[in-house]
Design a protein around this motif. Sequence first.
Motif, PDB file in Angstrom:
ATOM      1  N   LYS A 171     -32.592  91.563 -16.235  1.00  0.00           N
ATOM      2  CA  LYS A 171     -31.928  91.919 -17.492  1.00  0.00           C
ATOM      3  C   LYS A 171     -32.015  90.785 -18.513  1.00  0.00           C
ATOM      4  O   LYS A 171     -31.850  91.012 -19.707  1.00  0.00           O
ATOM      5  N   VAL A 172     -32.296  89.571 -18.047  1.00  0.00           N
ATOM      6  CA  VAL A 172     -32.414  88.423 -18.952  1.00  0.00           C
ATOM      7  C   VAL A 172     -33.875  88.136 -19.288  1.00  0.00           C
ATOM      8  O   VAL A 172     -34.217  87.956 -20.452  1.00  0.00           O
ATOM      9  N   VAL A 173     -34.743  88.100 -18.268  1.00  0.00           N
ATOM     10  CA  VAL A 173     -36.132  87.682 -18.485  1.00  0.00           C
ATOM     11  C   VAL A 173     -37.151  88.801 -18.291  1.00  0.00           C
ATOM     12  O   VAL A 173     -38.356  88.573 -18.411  1.00  0.00           O
ATOM     13  N   GLY A 174     -36.690  90.002 -17.997  1.00  0.00           N
ATOM     14  CA  GLY A 174     -37.615  91.103 -17.761  1.00  0.00           C
ATOM     15  C   GLY A 174     -37.983  91.190 -16.287  1.00  0.00           C
ATOM     16  O   GLY A 174     -37.753  90.267 -15.519  1.00  0.00           O
ATOM     17  N   GLN A 175     -38.575  92.321 -15.904  1.00  0.00           N
ATOM     18  CA  GLN A 175     -39.004  92.524 -14.512  1.00  0.00           C
ATOM     19  C   GLN A 175     -40.361  91.862 -14.350  1.00  0.00           C
ATOM     20  O   GLN A 175     -41.398  92.450 -14.597  1.00  0.00           O
ATOM     21  N   LEU A 176     -40.333  90.596 -13.935  1.00  0.00           N
ATOM     22  CA  LEU A 176     -41.541  89.776 -13.922  1.00  0.00           C
ATOM     23  C   LEU A 176     -42.627  90.333 -13.017  1.00  0.00           C
ATOM     24  O   LEU A 176     -43.813  90.253 -13.346  1.00  0.00           O
ATOM     25  N   SER A 177     -42.271  90.903 -11.883  1.00  0.00           N
ATOM     26  CA  SER A 177     -43.293  91.455 -10.986  1.00  0.00           C
ATOM     27  C   SER A 177     -44.056  92.591 -11.654  1.00  0.00           C
ATOM     28  O   SER A 177     -45.258  92.752 -11.430  1.00  0.00           O
TER      29      SER A 177
ATOM     30  N   GLU B 161     -48.347  83.269 -23.861  1.00  0.00           N
ATOM     31  CA  GLU B 161     -48.319  83.908 -25.192  1.00  0.00           C
ATOM     32  C   GLU B 161     -47.956  85.387 -25.076  1.00  0.00           C
ATOM     33  O   GLU B 161     -47.116  85.899 -25.819  1.00  0.00           O
ATOM     34  N   TRP B 162     -48.568  86.087 -24.136  1.00  0.00           N
ATOM     35  CA  TRP B 162     -48.329  87.518 -23.932  1.00  0.00           C
ATOM     36  C   TRP B 162     -46.859  87.774 -23.576  1.00  0.00           C
ATOM     37  O   TRP B 162     -46.222  88.669 -24.115  1.00  0.00           O
ATOM     38  N   TYR B 163     -46.334  86.973 -22.663  1.00  0.00           N
ATOM     39  CA  TYR B 163     -44.947  87.135 -22.231  1.00  0.00           C
ATOM     40  C   TYR B 163     -43.978  86.872 -23.385  1.00  0.00           C
ATOM     41  O   TYR B 163     -43.061  87.654 -23.624  1.00  0.00           O
ATOM     42  N   ILE B 164     -44.161  85.782 -24.109  1.00  0.00           N
ATOM     43  CA  ILE B 164     -43.244  85.403 -25.187  1.00  0.00           C
ATOM     44  C   ILE B 164     -43.254  86.442 -26.312  1.00  0.00           C
ATOM     45  O   ILE B 164     -42.219  86.694 -26.930  1.00  0.00           O
ATOM     46  N   GLN B 165     -44.392  87.080 -26.543  1.00  0.00           N
ATOM     47  CA  GLN B 165     -44.437  88.163 -27.539  1.00  0.00           C
ATOM     48  C   GLN B 165     -43.529  89.318 -27.127  1.00  0.00           C
ATOM     49  O   GLN B 165     -42.906  89.952 -27.960  1.00  0.00           O
ATOM     50  N   ARG B 166     -43.456  89.592 -25.843  1.00  0.00           N
ATOM     51  CA  ARG B 166     -42.653  90.713 -25.348  1.00  0.00           C
ATOM     52  C   ARG B 166     -41.185  90.348 -25.114  1.00  0.00           C
ATOM     53  O   ARG B 166     -40.317  91.202 -25.186  1.00  0.00           O
ATOM     54  N   HIS B 167     -40.940  89.096 -24.792  1.00  0.00           N
ATOM     55  CA  HIS B 167     -39.581  88.640 -24.511  1.00  0.00           C
ATOM     56  C   HIS B 167     -39.329  87.307 -25.217  1.00  0.00           C
ATOM     57  O   HIS B 167     -39.202  86.264 -24.565  1.00  0.00           O
ATOM     58  N   PRO B 168     -39.247  87.355 -26.541  1.00  0.00           N
ATOM     59  CA  PRO B 168     -39.187  86.102 -27.310  1.00  0.00           C
ATOM     60  C   PRO B 168     -37.954  85.234 -27.026  1.00  0.00           C
ATOM     61  O   PRO B 168     -38.022  84.015 -27.177  1.00  0.00           O
ATOM     62  N   ASP B 169     -36.849  85.814 -26.604  1.00  0.00           N
ATOM     63  CA  ASP B 169     -35.625  85.037 -26.396  1.00  0.00           C
ATOM     64  C   ASP B 169     -35.310  84.787 -24.924  1.00  0.00           C
ATOM     65  O   ASP B 169     -34.291  84.170 -24.596  1.00  0.00           O
ATOM     66  N   ALA B 170     -36.152  85.245 -24.025  1.00  0.00           N
ATOM     67  CA  ALA B 170     -35.830  85.214 -22.590  1.00  0.00           C
ATOM     68  C   ALA B 170     -35.608  83.801 -22.065  1.00  0.00           C
ATOM     69  O   ALA B 170     -34.619  83.547 -21.375  1.00  0.00           O
ATOM     70  N   ILE B 171     -36.501  82.882 -22.364  1.00  0.00           N
ATOM     71  CA  ILE B 171     -36.371  81.519 -21.837  1.00  0.00           C
ATOM     72  C   ILE B 171     -35.109  80.869 -22.395  1.00  0.00           C
ATOM     73  O   ILE B 171     -34.341  80.237 -21.663  1.00  0.00           O
ATOM     74  N   LYS B 172     -34.870  81.049 -23.690  1.00  0.00           N
ATOM     75  CA  LYS B 172     -33.670  80.486 -24.322  1.00  0.00           C
ATOM     76  C   LYS B 172     -32.413  81.093 -23.706  1.00  0.00           C
ATOM     77  O   LYS B 172     -31.462  80.374 -23.378  1.00  0.00           O
ATOM     78  N   ASP B 173     -32.398  82.408 -23.515  1.00  0.00           N
ATOM     79  CA  ASP B 173     -31.231  83.072 -22.930  1.00  0.00           C
ATOM     80  C   ASP B 173     -30.984  82.599 -21.493  1.00  0.00           C
ATOM     81  O   ASP B 173     -29.841  82.343 -21.100  1.00  0.00           O
TER      82      ASP B 173
END
Length: 195
Positions: free
Chosen positions: A42-48, A64-76
């Motif tokens: 729920k925070v970083v997406g279903q990585l698998s 780059e691909w991941y950050i485009q889809r989940h721009p705030d995930a690492i910060k959150d």
Amino acid sequence: MKIKLINEQIRETLGIESPVFPKYVTQIINLANQNAQGTRPKVVGQLSDLIKEFPGKKFEEWEEWYIQRHPDAIKDAKEKIFDMVKKLKHAINKIDENLINEWAKDLVLVKTFLGLRFQEAILKKAAELKGVDYRLSDNTDESKGIDGYIGDMPISIKPETYKIKKSLGEHIEAKIIYYKELKNGIEVDLGELFL
């Protein structure tokens, strides 16, 4: 032929630098993350699932691909974990020799005793519900996988995970009572007793 690649070798092979952390830091961050649940889907997406969708090959492309889809995930994730680290710092300041002594005593004496004796508690409670007596097994019965008796009925007490292992072919001539460990005790499935 089998080979073993440790994570460090995999990182090196893929050209991904390894961060250097001070001793014990990753253990504390991992503990904080477990408590804060900072890297849950729920925070970083279903990585698998995301890594399967990723069309590229290189780490930089993935990033780059991941950050485009989940721009705030690492910060959150960082904020949730950092908040928990602050709580752990506060808690660690409360730890003294007396508190550690109480913790060690509880683990070594109390929890060991409860862990070894909870089978009797299960037998006693089940017998009470059935309106019969109970008794613990002797060494001969224990060698057959029997933990005790409820009335005349031989009983084996197993963790819920044993159901998965049943396919290993072990056969116990007894009704099986399953239990699941909870944070503050156990949950017992007495289903087989009341069939």
